[in-house]
Scaffold this active site. Sequence first.
Site, PDB file in Angstrom:
ATOM      1  CG  LEU A 109       7.405   2.351  -2.987  1.00 44.00           C
ATOM      2  CD1 LEU A 109       8.542   1.978  -2.060  1.00 44.00           C
ATOM      3  CD2 LEU A 109       7.787   3.752  -3.698  1.00 44.00           C
ATOM      4  CG  ASP A 140       2.772   2.137 -11.424  1.00 44.46           C
ATOM      5  OD1 ASP A 140       3.343   3.228 -11.759  1.00 44.46           O
ATOM      6  OD2 ASP A 140       1.705   2.066 -10.884  1.00 44.46           O
ATOM      7  CB  SER A 167      -0.541  -4.203  -7.690  1.00 49.10           C
ATOM      8  OG  SER A 167      -0.558  -2.760  -8.202  1.00 49.10           O
ATOM      9  N   GLY A 193       0.775  -1.245  -0.049  1.00 49.00           N
ATOM     10  CA  GLY A 193      -0.196  -0.245  -0.023  1.00 49.00           C
ATOM     11  C   GLY A 193       0.895   1.285   0.049  1.00 49.00           C
TER      12      GLY A 193
END
Length: 388
Positions: free
Chosen positions: A127, A174, A130, A124
């Site tokens: 960074l 990401d 997921s 959470g």
Amino acid sequence: MQEKLLEKFKELFGAEGEIRTYFAPGRVNMIGEHTDYNGGHVFPCALTIGTYGVVRKREDNKLRFYSMNFENLGIIESSLDDLKPDPAADWTNYPKGVIWAFGEKGMKITQGMDLLLFGNIPNGSGLSSSASVEVLTGYILKDFYGCDVTNQDIALIGQFSENKFNGVNCGIMDQFAIAMGKKGHAIFLDTATLEYTYAPIELKDAKIVISCSNKKRGLGDSKYNERRAECEKALEEIQQFAGVKSLGELSEEEFEKFKSAIKDEDRVKRARHAVYENQRTIKAVEALKNNDVELFGKLMNESHVSLRDDYEVTGIELDTLAEEAWKVDGVIGSRMTGAGFGGCSVSIVKNDAVDTFIEQVGKAYEEKIGYAADFYVVEIGDGPVRLA
């Protein structure tokens, strides 16, 4: 670390068959926030912290997942015949989503797997734990299952799975930063074209420090999708007067010329952030090329102010981390990083100020917020890799 993970895997799933170990990094974005889905530039880098995976193929279609970060959940079982999102499946919706997405792209997986994960990215934190799991899964399917994909393909499939399977309307940054990471370099990525260059981050007498607010956030239930929708609406309004495909195509001057087309003040602010942040990112990379780390830091600070005032995604936790950082001698620049609403800040701090920074910001944060922040002095690492 690897020995410990292997031992746990064998204890849970048995020791027979070929067992392989993999790693995919987390990422931090140095500057260029909420620009990736607006057709702008981003400047992320992969980290040396991330997600480890121990995996073995199965002869049947069963999927068995276990995370050492969520041991209370035990082994979560699924099947290749049942690849659909399920709240009860918890974190396993991320690897399942990637397996599903490979199938959607014509690479149907027909053998199940036993997979044990351990992440040393704070959960959470913003960074990209997921996306790290998604890229790790994609890399396993490439290396162990023989899927014919590049690392860039893995990034795109990871984004597709998060959008379509997990319902988070994320951009490409990401997954791209994680899949394409290069030690000692950040990636200057044009998210509209996926053209990219590696830029060395040479901080001779400074370190990158991540400050984790410890305020957990979930992207799917945050205002992330709402911000994206506001930008899309603002773009539609501007497009009536300007021939652009994305907000990222606009210069600051062009935005100021066309902003009156936007019929809502909040949307003006959101679009202004997207346009100005994109230009800041371009200037920041140019500053690094000129070895002007001070200017890079100044642009980081401006980025945070824009995210606070125009995009409104910071909140008291991230504002406290950044604003307290700015008070410390030896801090070159500091800003929230990631989607916001909790998560982390990233700071460039001179070597001889790192201890003072952690002590001073940590003390002020705990006094104001009521609980502690965590601090990580990080290094820039490579993309996904098979370890054994």
